[in-house]
Scaffold this motif. Sequence first.
Motif, PDB file in Angstrom:
ATOM      1  N   VAL A 136       0.848  -1.194   0.000  1.00 47.46           N
ATOM      2  CA  VAL A 136       0.000   0.000   0.000  1.00 47.46           C
ATOM      3  C   VAL A 136       0.883   1.244   0.000  1.00 47.46           C
ATOM      4  CG1 VAL A 136      -0.228   0.074   2.545  1.00 47.46           C
ATOM      5  CG2 VAL A 136      -2.002   1.057   1.117  1.00 47.46           C
ATOM      6  N   TYR A 137       0.495   2.250  -0.786  1.00 46.64           N
ATOM      7  CA  TYR A 137       1.231   3.514  -0.846  1.00 46.64           C
ATOM      8  C   TYR A 137       0.263   4.684  -0.821  1.00 46.64           C
ATOM      9  CZ  TYR A 137       5.024   0.577  -2.664  1.00 46.64           C
ATOM     10  OH  TYR A 137       5.969  -0.404  -2.816  1.00 46.64           O
ATOM     11  N   PRO A 138       0.648   5.770  -0.137  1.00 39.79           N
ATOM     12  CA  PRO A 138      -0.179   6.968  -0.219  1.00 39.79           C
ATOM     13  C   PRO A 138      -0.116   7.555  -1.622  1.00 39.79           C
ATOM     14  CG  PRO A 138       1.840   7.424   0.996  1.00 39.79           C
ATOM     15  CD  PRO A 138       1.834   5.964   0.698  1.00 39.79           C
ATOM     16  N   THR A 139      -1.191   8.198  -2.026  1.00 32.38           N
ATOM     17  CA  THR A 139      -1.221   8.802  -3.348  1.00 32.38           C
ATOM     18  C   THR A 139      -1.779  10.222  -3.242  1.00 32.38           C
ATOM     19  OG1 THR A 139      -1.971   8.479  -5.623  1.00 32.38           O
ATOM     20  CG2 THR A 139      -3.505   7.824  -3.923  1.00 32.38           C
ATOM     21  N   GLY A 140      -1.640  11.002  -4.299  1.00 33.22           N
ATOM     22  CA  GLY A 140      -2.206  12.352  -4.326  1.00 33.22           C
ATOM     23  C   GLY A 140      -1.703  13.237  -3.199  1.00 33.22           C
ATOM     24  N   GLU A 141      -2.623  14.015  -2.609  1.00 22.52           N
ATOM     25  CA  GLU A 141      -2.268  14.963  -1.537  1.00 22.52           C
ATOM     26  C   GLU A 141      -1.727  14.241  -0.310  1.00 22.52           C
ATOM     27  OE1 GLU A 141      -5.697  17.279  -0.650  1.00 22.52           O
ATOM     28  OE2 GLU A 141      -5.827  18.136  -2.649  1.00 22.52           O
ATOM     29  N   THR A 142      -2.176  13.007  -0.100  1.00 21.12           N
ATOM     30  CA  THR A 142      -1.717  12.239   1.068  1.00 21.12           C
ATOM     31  C   THR A 142      -0.215  11.978   0.958  1.00 21.12           C
ATOM     32  OG1 THR A 142      -3.889  11.178   1.112  1.00 21.12           O
ATOM     33  CG2 THR A 142      -2.177  10.174   2.460  1.00 21.12           C
ATOM     34  N   ALA A 143       0.254  11.607  -0.234  1.00 18.24           N
ATOM     35  CA  ALA A 143       1.686  11.359  -0.454  1.00 18.24           C
ATOM     36  C   ALA A 143       2.471  12.659  -0.314  1.00 18.24           C
ATOM     37  CB  ALA A 143       1.908  10.754  -1.838  1.00 18.24           C
ATOM     38  N   ALA A 144       1.937  13.740  -0.886  1.00 17.03           N
ATOM     39  CA  ALA A 144       2.623  15.047  -0.822  1.00 17.03           C
ATOM     40  C   ALA A 144       2.762  15.514   0.625  1.00 17.03           C
ATOM     41  CB  ALA A 144       1.853  16.078  -1.650  1.00 17.03           C
ATOM     42  N   ASN A 145       1.733  15.300   1.410  1.00 15.53           N
ATOM     43  CA  ASN A 145       1.772  15.700   2.817  1.00 15.53           C
ATOM     44  C   ASN A 145       2.729  14.826   3.617  1.00 15.53           C
ATOM     45  OD1 ASN A 145       0.227  14.945   5.711  1.00 15.53           O
ATOM     46  ND2 ASN A 145       0.541  17.104   5.329  1.00 15.53           N
ATOM     47  N   ARG A 146       2.677  13.524   3.392  1.00 13.54           N
ATOM     48  CA  ARG A 146       3.534  12.596   4.152  1.00 13.54           C
ATOM     49  C   ARG A 146       5.006  12.854   3.919  1.00 13.54           C
ATOM     50  NH1 ARG A 146       4.213   7.921   6.616  1.00 13.54           N
ATOM     51  NH2 ARG A 146       5.621   7.024   5.104  1.00 13.54           N
ATOM     52  N   LEU A 147       5.370  13.281   2.699  1.00 13.09           N
ATOM     53  CA  LEU A 147       6.779  13.517   2.382  1.00 13.09           C
ATOM     54  C   LEU A 147       7.199  14.975   2.596  1.00 13.09           C
ATOM     55  CD1 LEU A 147       7.428  11.257  -0.751  1.00 13.09           C
ATOM     56  CD2 LEU A 147       7.883  10.784   1.640  1.00 13.09           C
TER      57      LEU A 147
END
Length: 204
Positions: A86-97
Amino acid sequence: MQNTVEQKIRAKIAYARYGAAFFVSSFPQFDVEYVTKLLAQFNKEGLITRIAKGVYIKAKNTRFGVVYPSAFELVSEIARRDKAKVYPTGETAANRLGFSTQVPMNACFITSGTPRTLKLGNRTVTLKHGVPKNFAYKGKLMPELVQALRNIGENNITEAVQKRVAQLLSETPETATIEHDLLLTPVWVRKIIKRNIKTDNSNE
């Protein structure tokens, strides 16, 4: 016998940490229908909280309301149970990184497992089914980084974004897997990453 089963399951939940997820499959040694009934009963009692069909968590009840685990913690646990990636995508990925400080109300992830929607109070966590190519990466940073950069968009790559990419690559070099993973990335993303690996290497 039934009381013993109930006591065992209740004890397992009671001793679990807050944020732990439970499924019917968490208790494989017991009858599926009976476990399903028990989990529904425990949900009514407030011992666990139902967040999707067949998915419960041990949430913490405080005087300020129910405290849920983070979306990432939760989907990671579900992925472990499903033996899925599982990987975050979209805004979730941008926020996590760290590309964005805005925490999205609706967290979005791609999974190689079952797609589902989870309700954490007033927040929604969506697990969408991703194509196999999304899960062919060998490193941990690279798939998230690609998702975050895709969300930002090729035409919105600022100096600050480049700096953050360089910092992430410096903190998590993934030298053993980077060559393989770069071949899976979109061409424009590959260029940004390569440019910022050089920046990192020049400091050695």
